[in-house]
Write a protein that holds these residues in place. Sequence first.
Motif, PDB file in Angstrom:
ATOM      1  N   ASP A   1      16.552  10.402 -28.199  1.00 63.45           N
ATOM      2  CA  ASP A   1      15.939  11.148 -29.389  1.00 63.45           C
ATOM      3  C   ASP A   1      16.431   9.919 -30.418  1.00 63.45           C
ATOM      4  O   ASP A   1      17.604   9.596 -30.629  1.00 63.45           O
TER       5      ASP A   1
ATOM      6  N   GLY B   1      18.846  19.950 -30.904  1.00 62.32           N
ATOM      7  CA  GLY B   1      17.379  20.002 -30.817  1.00 62.32           C
ATOM      8  C   GLY B   1      16.615  19.034 -29.854  1.00 62.32           C
ATOM      9  O   GLY B   1      15.624  19.138 -29.312  1.00 62.32           O
ATOM     10  N   ALA B   2      17.376  17.973 -29.784  1.00 64.32           N
ATOM     11  CA  ALA B   2      16.846  16.686 -28.794  1.00 64.32           C
ATOM     12  C   ALA B   2      16.792  17.230 -27.276  1.00 64.32           C
ATOM     13  O   ALA B   2      15.840  16.915 -26.448  1.00 64.32           O
TER      14      ALA B   2
ATOM     15  N   GLN C   1      14.284  19.619 -26.914  1.00 61.17           N
ATOM     16  CA  GLN C   1      12.627  19.097 -27.151  1.00 61.17           C
ATOM     17  C   GLN C   1      12.648  18.401 -25.806  1.00 61.17           C
ATOM     18  O   GLN C   1      11.517  18.429 -25.078  1.00 61.17           O
TER      19      GLN C   1
ATOM     20  N   ALA D   1      11.482  20.937 -22.915  1.00 62.32           N
ATOM     21  CA  ALA D   1      10.251  21.278 -23.246  1.00 62.32           C
ATOM     22  C   ALA D   1       9.274  20.390 -22.846  1.00 62.32           C
ATOM     23  O   ALA D   1       8.325  20.572 -22.087  1.00 62.32           O
ATOM     24  N   HIS D   2       9.823  19.201 -23.344  1.00 61.56           N
ATOM     25  CA  HIS D   2       8.845  17.965 -22.754  1.00 61.56           C
ATOM     26  C   HIS D   2       8.810  17.625 -21.206  1.00 61.56           C
ATOM     27  O   HIS D   2       7.773  17.506 -20.659  1.00 61.56           O
TER      28      HIS D   2
END
Length: 987
Positions: free
Chosen positions: A69, A113-114, A117, A120-121
């Motif tokens: 990130d 957050g990274a 994320q 999720a990615h």
Amino acid sequence: MLASALVVVLLHLYAASAWHAFAEQDQRALQLALRSSAALPALDVAATRRATLSGLRAQMRDIAGVSGDENVRSAAQAVALLTYEYETTRAARAAAPPPLAPLLDELAVQATGASAQAHAHAVLAGRVALLAVVLLPVLAAAGALVLASGITRSIDGTLRDCIAFAGEIAAGNFSHGSSQARPAASARRLDADADSASEFDILVRSMNRIADETVTAAERTAAQTARLERVERSWALLSACSKSLAKAGSETELLNAICGHLAELGGYRVAWVGYACDDESMTIEVAAHAGTDADYVNGLQLSWGADVHKQGGFGTAIHQVRTVATSQLASDLVFTCWRELTPPHGLASALALPLMSDGEGDGERTAFGVLGLYSEQSGPVEEEELQLLHDLADDLAFGIVSRRQSGQRQRAEAQLARHVNYDDLTGLAKLETLQAQLLQLAEQARAGRKTLAALHVDLDRFKDVNDTLGRAVGDQVLAQAALRLVHCAGEGAVLARPGADEFVILLPGLAAPGDAAKAASRMAAQLAEPLAAGLLPPGAPAIRPLGSIGISLYPDDSAEIGDLLRNAGLAMQEAKRQGGNTCRYYAPELNARMASRFVMESELSRALERGELSMHYQPQCSLQTGVVVGAEALMRWKHPTRGMVAPGEFIKLAEETGLVLPIGAWAIENVCGQLKAWRDAGVKSPPVAVNLSARQFQQAGLVQTVRRALESSGVVGRQLVLELTESAVMQDVEAAIVTLRELKELGVGIALDDFGTGYSSLSHLKRFTIDHLKIDHSFVRDITTSPDDAAICNAVIGLAHNLRVQVVAEGVETVEQMNYLRRRYCDSMQGYLFSKAVPAGAYAQLLASGNKLALPDAAETPPTLLLLDDEPNIIRSLNRALRLDGYKILAATSASDALKLLAMSPVQVVLSDHRMPEMTGIEFLSRVKDLYPDTVRIILSGYADLDSVIDAINRGAVYRYFTKPWDDEQLRDCVQQAFRHQQLLAA
């Protein structure tokens, strides 16, 4: 397809596995971020701060390495950069360090957050991959593989370069020249496109800016450190020099201290100070030196004159009053043109600063010296350091000038104190200085049961020496007298000179009162020694500074120490009254005598007003005719209670108190008035002499006083004679000659009184316009018995007649004295033989009666023979044997009677016995030879003392020698031959 599908499945599995790995890395980054936040408290501990910061930077690198990130990597980079600023701020302590917690919190949020994320990615990627496998297995698998490979290589290379560059930044490998840089370290920059928006290019450009700012900060820190070192060295130098300026006791100590500080604290190899000398070559003298190369500095031989070839920079600084500097000493012509000496190895620069002081008059500053400095550093002196040296040179010059002024002031104060407390001529203390020690000496004497003696010494007749021979000779007499007294007084004595010719000596710790008399005797004997001829002007007579000494003892004479000096002074005055050149102890009756003297002084000041003074007149008779040819007016004081006071009791007192001036003027007026009264009464009076004191003669208005007295009385000048003493006219010879000339213009006569008792110079005597010389009575008293007195009288008479001056003999009291003076052709006499001093009325009666001095018959007398023998029968036998020849025979049985007969009658031949009780015949005849050299002398004795007789014959005292018993015929024949011999001598 199966194969393709299999490949797609494999690619799908690989993609899913890769994204899952990315998710694990973001989760790893999140864990590292949280762990970094937990390490923040360790930063407050100084011992673990550096390790903690290093760990944080390592974790940030790991986060940046594992996280994909961009925000996480930016936050990690920000934290890493902030740790450097945190460390620098903490090291400098200039301000509070920036906070790390907010950035770490931000990093944790970004990492969280990274991670979410990324997860999720990963799920989405799996589904997309599955879809891709389903839809485009081959294309998706191929694209995924190519993309994953490129991203991995790019991230790996960039991160490796950043990590390496950050390591160099952390290690401080920059070419800024700071003391912290490693040797041979070189800085490098990362290549990045300036316009690229790539996160990695942005990171590279940020890292380059960090490097540039770090280099600048390091260079600024190094410069600041160097400046602080110079400031600290300057302050240390100023502080040391200020202390030396304040504490250095002498000028030399100050110069050595300043030069030492410049060499030790200032960093100069050589520091020296030179003074500008006022010699012919205008040289510069090295006054102080510190450091090395002393021989080189001392061998410079500089000059501050106009010759520039000899100035050598340092002389130029003095001559032109400006600072001269060089940064290339070996090649500088100003500093090297005057000498062949080359600078010592290592001296690269020199500086010459003038030492200046305010000039006199116009106030322009002038240089009196130079401060020279040599350094091993080349290059110009920085402005701040030069200003510091200028201030130091000014302070040094001020310190030198102030110390010199202080020294001059101290010397002046010492001279003033010495002038106040000590006599300039003799070096002895003044009376006030001696009195300051008196109480202490008295306490010591009382505690030790000793005697403290005070000796008051007064030089006899010193005023005559001063008046006659001049003040220079008088000062020499005083100086020599002081030296002799110091020598005699011994160690521990205190001496002072309270007056012109007076000295006071304190002798402490005497065991017995007689010790003071012994010391006084030593002083009197030492004073009586004649002064060395080399101390006197050519032709000056021998001088013996005799002294009268008064002695007072404490506590014997008085329990009050304040009376000691006064009592010694009274005793000294008593010694003076006893004739001087003697010592006297204090006695209580002296106080009564001094009290009486003070009363007499008061009464004498009123004697004129009360009319108690009068003039008596003593006649002067001619020794040729016996008539009265003049008179001397003598003052008398008729005291209301004491009766008639003798002149010896008040005349000297009048001279000491100054009353002699009005009294002397009154005497002149009174005598002139008396002459007028006698003239009006028809009494023919011969000239009358009035005595003038030395002070009266030196009075400016004397001539006017005499003129006024003559004019008011109408008496002609020749009726008045003024008598002066030798000391009066010898004090100022030129002024005396002028005054005598003015008096002679008035017609008055001038008589020189008491001639032979002073210090008259014959070369001056012939210049004095005098009419009479008066022989002092001290020479007349023994004129018939003392060959010395007779010789003096004969010399005075001969001298006066050769100068065409009349001679008056004073104090003639016997016929013998008169006859002797008459036979020596003295002109006139004065004394009790004719008359004492009588009042004016009695003197007028004496003149009216025509009384004359009885003189011997001048008729021719037969040859006269004087016989002297202490045995009367011998006299009778000689008389019988010699009277047959018709001689006038005078006989005496003692030498004194024989001398009287010689004075009464002219005698041609003297026949004397040898053995007599009063004096021997040879002694008698020797005295007769001196008194009456024209007589012929024969000795007759029954005891043959051949040695003395032969000696007398050889000296001419004896003409013949006869023994007892004698042969009458031989004796008669010898006497006849003696008379014939005397006639030949007289012819």
